[in-house]
Design a protein around this motif. Structure first.
Motif, PDB file in Angstrom:
ATOM      1  N   GLU A  60       7.555  19.531 -26.098  1.00  0.00           N
ATOM      2  CA  GLU A  60       8.707  20.339 -25.683  1.00  0.00           C
ATOM      3  C   GLU A  60       9.691  19.419 -24.974  1.00  0.00           C
ATOM      4  O   GLU A  60       9.395  18.893 -23.898  1.00  0.00           O
ATOM      5  N   GLU A  61      10.850  19.212 -25.553  1.00  0.00           N
ATOM      6  CA  GLU A  61      11.809  18.278 -24.967  1.00  0.00           C
ATOM      7  C   GLU A  61      12.134  18.636 -23.517  1.00  0.00           C
ATOM      8  O   GLU A  61      12.202  17.767 -22.643  1.00  0.00           O
TER       9      GLU A  61
ATOM     10  N   ARG B  98      17.418   8.362 -18.085  1.00  0.00           N
ATOM     11  CA  ARG B  98      18.167   9.047 -19.138  1.00  0.00           C
ATOM     12  C   ARG B  98      19.550   8.413 -19.329  1.00  0.00           C
ATOM     13  O   ARG B  98      19.971   8.120 -20.453  1.00  0.00           O
TER      14      ARG B  98
ATOM     15  N   ASP C 167      15.697   5.937 -26.873  1.00  0.00           N
ATOM     16  CA  ASP C 167      15.049   7.221 -26.633  1.00  0.00           C
ATOM     17  C   ASP C 167      13.967   7.007 -25.567  1.00  0.00           C
ATOM     18  O   ASP C 167      13.072   6.178 -25.774  1.00  0.00           O
TER      19      ASP C 167
ATOM     20  N   LEU D 183      11.400   8.421 -24.937  1.00  0.00           N
ATOM     21  CA  LEU D 183      10.046   8.615 -25.461  1.00  0.00           C
ATOM     22  C   LEU D 183       9.394   7.302 -25.891  1.00  0.00           C
ATOM     23  O   LEU D 183       8.184   7.222 -26.033  1.00  0.00           O
TER      24      LEU D 183
ATOM     25  N   LEU E  64       8.944  17.147 -31.918  1.00  0.00           N
ATOM     26  CA  LEU E  64       9.578  17.506 -30.644  1.00  0.00           C
ATOM     27  C   LEU E  64      10.439  18.738 -30.860  1.00  0.00           C
ATOM     28  O   LEU E  64      11.305  18.751 -31.748  1.00  0.00           O
TER      29      LEU E  64
ATOM     30  N   THR F  48      13.444  20.595 -29.656  1.00  0.00           N
ATOM     31  CA  THR F  48      14.578  20.208 -28.818  1.00  0.00           C
ATOM     32  C   THR F  48      15.089  21.410 -28.036  1.00  0.00           C
ATOM     33  O   THR F  48      14.720  22.553 -28.308  1.00  0.00           O
TER      34      THR F  48
END
Lengths: 353, 353
Positions: A260-261, A271, A280, A282, A331, A333
């Motif tokens: 779950e983003e 970020r 990213d 991730l 994922l 979004t």
């Protein structure tokens, strides 16, 4: 918004005709690393234990299980906000041992030093190692130093090898994820990678982020005491980031993973820096975070255990294991869409650890 | 005739003002290495086990004694007559374990690869490692690969860490030499070092010498079975050669060592190459030879044990331990004179292993 992270993403281009030589992408922790290992190492060594793709090996010994794990550290620069190659080399290896459910006990450390390295840098690195070893509760029992000519290494490289002992309360392994398992992370994502990028001066901006390098055994021990039987998989998302670890686990367990983003704990500074670089989060390395796959009934208790530990205050439930497609990580979004979180083909951030 | 090997000898000059940086001599295995370890590592780590200066550490474990040892290999070129960095990295570490009276069981291997390294070279190295591990009776259970940019390493570096178990029949240690002990070597001196020099094209002549790289545990085991109680010290004269090992033992045991020049088994090809280069074979690395200090009553039997083993056919009695001066190694020359065989201050042959 996150940048694309699939095949067309920000990985380094592969030079034409370079197929018969080592490329930077071989060190990425992504697809090229996997191919290098399979085609050039596992086949020759033929060891079943290596084939398991865990960070180390479990060796039966006198009715106990010893765990051994090794890692070379080539991070550049050798000093960065929040740490240096010394504490990174200690924490990296003790964490690999902890992720196998074992208590780290002893370390060896081998140094490759480049002619011209300032002794003051070496002293800071060695002091950090000593402090990190004390914090992690391990003793450094054996070492080696080699020196190579100026231009034949890059400051210093450190290889640590750890020995630990399985504790009995936990026996996590990458192939044990089951549909329904809840995926927890113990802390914020991407801090280490972004701290190193900032130290390289690559950001063109100042960001307030330090590496999270830390020893995770005490966190694992706490999980083991309370919900040991319910922990199927433990990993630390270092090189290759959370995406890399989840892809490995999904492949080894032949399951899917759905993230779950909105649940991902990405610090604002990470970020922002990722947006500047087109990365990213991730895929960005952590060095003081663990990922736990736990049974659904134990998930709330496991999350509470993590959150009451100083290293797990920002722990979060980030996704779950689904039947399939096997090996695929997706994922959801914030906009309700779904995208595939693939392994990168090559290098996103070379020499991050 | 041998070249001089004392302070005025063939070591690399130390650049003026370089005292606050790493120099090649720090990797020599001589005085500078010792100073680097004492001033920049042991003090910070404070580990008693490291202070013992043995090649590894002995760890009590469940009523047994585990031995752990680590070494980085940076030899250049990576391939040389008789071997390559792969079998060298296996044999080097299993021998360090064997020299502590322990049977080598498991190895980890960590690779630092330079971008541009031909995969064909990597494949040959890995194949040699697999073969050497099989010959030595060890399994490679854990590994790691890192890649650095072209120009930031030199082809490949390999770090191996070994775990072995003490066998009970032998407990050699560098501080156990006693006056009267006989010094035995199991084979010819200087082959590895000269094979590497020949591969560098530094000799300006062709010599017929191959590296002696080989695993020594079976030789140690044979000694242990027949004369285990009588073996006080075991070492392999790698970096720093026989002179380096004898100086370490003499210092650790606070005794003198007296060598007989005429008894030293130096192959004619090594002797000739050393004369061309102005080197003393006493300082040139072996990788398949052990040095044993045994009690005088067991010396003949120990020599027989060595000579009946395929790796020890050219074993020889080369000297004895004397009261003093403590820490001093001397050589009785063929002309009846005596000279001191000192530790070299800096580098004789950099990157020999």
């Amino acid at each position: 918004m996150m940048a694309s992270s699939s095949w067309g993403g920000p990985a380094c281009p592969v030079p034409a005709g370079a197929g018969d030589r080592i490329q930077l992408g071989h060190g990425s922790g992504g697809r090229m690393t996997l191919a290098l290992l399979k085609e050039h190492f596992f086949r020759a060594f033929g060891g079943q234990k290596l084939e398991l793709m865990a960070d180390g090996a479990v060796l039966p010994w006198q009715g106990q299980e010893l765990v051994i794990s090794t890692d070379s550290f080539v991070v550049t620069p050798v000093e960065f906000p929040g740490g240096n190659i010394g504490d990174l080399a200690v924490n990296g290896t003790v964490n690999d041992i902890a992720m196998m459910g074992a208590e780290p006990r002893h370390l060896s450390a081998a140094f490759i030093l480049e002619e011209g390295l300032p002794l003051a840098v070496l002293d800071r690195v060695v002091a950090s190692m000593a402090k990190a070893a004390e914090r992690a509760g391990v003793t450094i029992v054996a070492g080696d130093t080699k020196v190579v000519e100026k231009g034949k290494a890059d400051g210093l490289f450190v290889t640590t090898t750890g020995v630990g002992v399985r504790w009995g309360k936990l026996s996590p392994a990458p192939h044990q994820a089951r549909p329904g398992d809840v995926v927890l992370v113990s802390g914020p994502l991407g801090r280490h990678g972004m701290a190193v990028m900032a130290a390289r001066g690559n950001l063109g901006m100042w960001i307030d982020v330090e590496s999270d390098t830390a020893p995770l055994w005490s966190l694992v021990e706490a999980l083991g005491r309370r919900v040991g039987d319910s922990v199927h998989v433990l990993r630390d998302p270092t090189r290759g980031g959370l995406a890399g670890v989840l892809n490995e686990v999904a492949a080894a367990s032949r399951v899917g993973v759905r993230l779950e983003e909105g649940a991902l704990p990405v610090p604002e500074a990470v970020r922002a820096a990722c947006e500047v670089l087109g990365l990213d989060p991730l895929y960005v390395a952590c060095e003081g975070v663990l990922v736990a796959f736990v049974t659904p009934d134990a998930a709330s208790e496991a999350l509470e255990v993590l959150r009451t530990h100083p290293l797990g205050r920002e722990a979060a439930r980030v996704g779950e294991v689904v039947e399939g497609p096997p090996g695929m990580v997706t994922l959801r979004t914030g906009f309700g869409g779904t995208r595939v979180v693939d392994l990168l083909p090559g290098s996103l951030l070379p020499r991050i650890c």
